[in-house]
Scaffold this motif. Structure first.
Motif, PDB file in Angstrom:
ATOM      1  N   LYS A 177       0.814  -1.214   0.000  1.00  0.00           N
ATOM      2  CA  LYS A 177       0.000   0.000   0.000  1.00  0.00           C
ATOM      3  C   LYS A 177       0.848   1.264   0.000  1.00  0.00           C
ATOM      4  CE  LYS A 177      -3.556   0.160   2.769  1.00  0.00           C
ATOM      5  NZ  LYS A 177      -4.425  -0.010   3.955  1.00  0.00           N
ATOM      6  N   ASN A 178       2.118   1.151   0.394  1.00  0.00           N
ATOM      7  CA  ASN A 178       3.001   2.313   0.453  1.00  0.00           C
ATOM      8  C   ASN A 178       3.759   2.560  -0.847  1.00  0.00           C
ATOM      9  OD1 ASN A 178       2.271   2.776   3.119  1.00  0.00           O
ATOM     10  ND2 ASN A 178       3.917   1.520   3.927  1.00  0.00           N
ATOM     11  N   ALA A 189       9.415  11.131 -17.658  1.00  0.00           N
ATOM     12  CA  ALA A 189      10.199  10.868 -16.452  1.00  0.00           C
ATOM     13  C   ALA A 189       9.429   9.936 -15.512  1.00  0.00           C
ATOM     14  CB  ALA A 189      10.552  12.174 -15.740  1.00  0.00           C
ATOM     15  N   PRO A 190       9.541   8.621 -15.714  1.00  0.00           N
ATOM     16  CA  PRO A 190       8.847   7.680 -14.819  1.00  0.00           C
ATOM     17  C   PRO A 190       9.542   7.590 -13.459  1.00  0.00           C
ATOM     18  CG  PRO A 190      10.177   6.487 -16.403  1.00  0.00           C
ATOM     19  CD  PRO A 190      10.283   7.944 -16.774  1.00  0.00           C
ATOM     20  N   GLN A 191       8.775   7.203 -12.459  1.00  0.00           N
ATOM     21  CA  GLN A 191       9.340   7.061 -11.116  1.00  0.00           C
ATOM     22  C   GLN A 191       8.614   5.978 -10.339  1.00  0.00           C
ATOM     23  OE1 GLN A 191       7.280  10.095  -8.137  1.00  0.00           O
ATOM     24  NE2 GLN A 191       8.365  11.221  -9.741  1.00  0.00           N
ATOM     25  N   ILE A 192       9.309   5.422  -9.360  1.00  0.00           N
ATOM     26  CA  ILE A 192       8.706   4.483  -8.417  1.00  0.00           C
ATOM     27  C   ILE A 192       9.228   4.825  -7.038  1.00  0.00           C
ATOM     28  CG2 ILE A 192      10.503   2.747  -8.863  1.00  0.00           C
ATOM     29  CD1 ILE A 192       8.285   0.625  -8.251  1.00  0.00           C
ATOM     30  N   GLY A 193       8.312   4.856  -6.061  1.00  0.00           N
ATOM     31  CA  GLY A 193       8.703   5.283  -4.729  1.00  0.00           C
ATOM     32  C   GLY A 193       8.023   4.475  -3.641  1.00  0.00           C
ATOM     33  N   TYR A 194       8.385   4.796  -2.417  1.00  0.00           N
ATOM     34  CA  TYR A 194       7.840   4.093  -1.252  1.00  0.00           C
ATOM     35  C   TYR A 194       7.669   5.088  -0.110  1.00  0.00           C
ATOM     36  CZ  TYR A 194       7.142   0.478   2.258  1.00  0.00           C
ATOM     37  OH  TYR A 194       6.607  -0.308   3.245  1.00  0.00           O
ATOM     38  N   ASP A 195       6.532   5.042   0.562  1.00  0.00           N
ATOM     39  CA  ASP A 195       6.283   5.909   1.712  1.00  0.00           C
ATOM     40  C   ASP A 195       6.960   5.320   2.944  1.00  0.00           C
ATOM     41  OD1 ASP A 195       4.759   7.465   0.082  1.00  0.00           O
ATOM     42  OD2 ASP A 195       2.839   7.004   1.022  1.00  0.00           O
ATOM     43  N   ILE A 196       8.098   5.896   3.341  1.00  0.00           N
ATOM     44  CA  ILE A 196       8.763   5.391   4.542  1.00  0.00           C
ATOM     45  C   ILE A 196       8.067   5.908   5.801  1.00  0.00           C
ATOM     46  CG2 ILE A 196      10.998   5.067   3.438  1.00  0.00           C
ATOM     47  CD1 ILE A 196      11.884   7.725   4.690  1.00  0.00           C
ATOM     48  N   LYS A 197       7.358   7.002   5.672  1.00  0.00           N
ATOM     49  CA  LYS A 197       6.502   7.572   6.719  1.00  0.00           C
ATOM     50  C   LYS A 197       5.238   8.055   6.024  1.00  0.00           C
ATOM     51  CE  LYS A 197       9.346   7.485  10.357  1.00  0.00           C
ATOM     52  NZ  LYS A 197       9.022   6.820  11.614  1.00  0.00           N
ATOM     53  N   ILE A 253      10.211   8.308  -0.797  1.00  0.00           N
ATOM     54  CA  ILE A 253      11.522   8.317  -1.442  1.00  0.00           C
ATOM     55  C   ILE A 253      11.504   7.311  -2.582  1.00  0.00           C
ATOM     56  CG2 ILE A 253      12.760   9.021   0.637  1.00  0.00           C
ATOM     57  CD1 ILE A 253      13.688   6.109   0.920  1.00  0.00           C
ATOM     58  N   GLY A 254      12.342   7.526  -3.602  1.00  0.00           N
ATOM     59  CA  GLY A 254      12.322   6.585  -4.710  1.00  0.00           C
ATOM     60  C   GLY A 254      13.333   6.885  -5.791  1.00  0.00           C
ATOM     61  N   PHE A 294       2.147  12.934 -12.386  1.00  0.00           N
ATOM     62  CA  PHE A 294       0.977  12.204 -11.876  1.00  0.00           C
ATOM     63  C   PHE A 294       1.457  11.037 -11.041  1.00  0.00           C
ATOM     64  CE2 PHE A 294      -0.485  14.373 -15.672  1.00  0.00           C
ATOM     65  CZ  PHE A 294      -1.681  14.922 -15.236  1.00  0.00           C
ATOM     66  N   ILE A 295       0.945  10.925  -9.828  1.00  0.00           N
ATOM     67  CA  ILE A 295       1.362   9.889  -8.884  1.00  0.00           C
ATOM     68  C   ILE A 295       0.171   8.995  -8.574  1.00  0.00           C
ATOM     69  CG2 ILE A 295       2.428   9.414  -6.638  1.00  0.00           C
ATOM     70  CD1 ILE A 295       4.195  11.068  -8.466  1.00  0.00           C
ATOM     71  N   LEU A 296       0.396   7.689  -8.568  1.00  0.00           N
ATOM     72  CA  LEU A 296      -0.656   6.709  -8.302  1.00  0.00           C
ATOM     73  C   LEU A 296      -0.169   5.708  -7.262  1.00  0.00           C
ATOM     74  CD1 LEU A 296      -3.372   5.286  -9.076  1.00  0.00           C
ATOM     75  CD2 LEU A 296      -2.052   4.023 -10.807  1.00  0.00           C
ATOM     76  N   TYR A 297      -1.052   5.370  -6.325  1.00  0.00           N
ATOM     77  CA  TYR A 297      -0.818   4.290  -5.348  1.00  0.00           C
ATOM     78  C   TYR A 297      -1.660   3.095  -5.795  1.00  0.00           C
ATOM     79  CZ  TYR A 297       1.695   7.450  -2.259  1.00  0.00           C
ATOM     80  OH  TYR A 297       2.639   8.302  -1.724  1.00  0.00           O
TER      81      TYR A 297
END
Length: 198
Positions: free
Chosen positions: A43-44, A64-72, A77-78, A192-195
């Motif tokens: 989910k993060n 500019a694609p990206q992949i990240g993770y919610d550490i809090k 960060i990603g 654009f960011i998607l979870y």
């Protein structure tokens, strides 16, 4: 007699060990907060991309694609990549540039609609003219720090607009410029960011 007493103690030890339930002990010793399922971790995860497109005598393509993770809950960060193609036609004389890049980023959302973001990126730039083989290549880097606006798009996604300043001030920074005066450049990015697992 000694053998008899030793046998009794050995049987008592085996009986006591048989009463020990490993599964019950594991349940008792692991706090509930540490029992995180794979789904909860997923989910993060966030995925996203920036995309700019302009066609004509001045052609500009930016992805500019990206992949990240919610550490809090408010900190993501990603990793991000970047491809950019620019082509300018001066009445038949054509110049073009291909850029490949990527880096790491950290994003903080102190409130729902405010973004603070920093990223460190490396770029490989190839310039050419009139489709000839006479090209030259160079490397560039950037350390961008910026502020932006986040617009929620439902519960799983948001769009953001970010304005950044390059702390390193590299003259060949290929990121899109929104403002420039006396070598003071501000760069912009729509993303654009998607979870997907939220």
């Amino acid at each position: 007699m000694k053998i008899f007493i030793a046998t009794i103690f050995m049987l008592m030890t085996i009986t006591s060990f048989g009463q020990y339930d490993m599964e019950e002990n594991e349940k008792d010793t692991i706090p509930k907060a540490q029992k995180t399922s794979t789904f909860e971790l997923q989910k993060n995860i966030s995925v996203g991309s920036s995309l700019n497109l302009l066609l004509g005598n001045y052609t500009f393509v930016y992805l500019a694609p990206q992949i990240g993770y919610d550490i809090k809950p408010k900190i993501n960060i990603g990793l991000q990549g970047m491809y950019q193609y620019t082509r300018i036609n001066y009445s038949g004389y054509v110049e073009y540039a291909n850029v490949f890049g990527g880096g790491i980023y950290a994003r903080y959302r102190p409130i729902e609609k405010l973004i603070l973001e920093t990223s460190v990126n490396l770029y490989r730039i190839k310039y050419g003219a009139n489709n000839t083989t006479n090209t030259f290549k160079l490397n560039a880097n950037s350390w961008l720090a910026g502020i932006g606006y986040a617009r929620p798009l439902g519960e799983k996604a948001f769009a953001n607009f970010l304005i950044s300043y390059d702390i390193l001030g590299h003259e060949n920074n290929p990121e899109p410029i929104i403002f420039s005066i006396n070598k003071f450049n501000l760069y912009y990015k729509f993303c654009f960011i998607l979870y997907p697992f939220n």
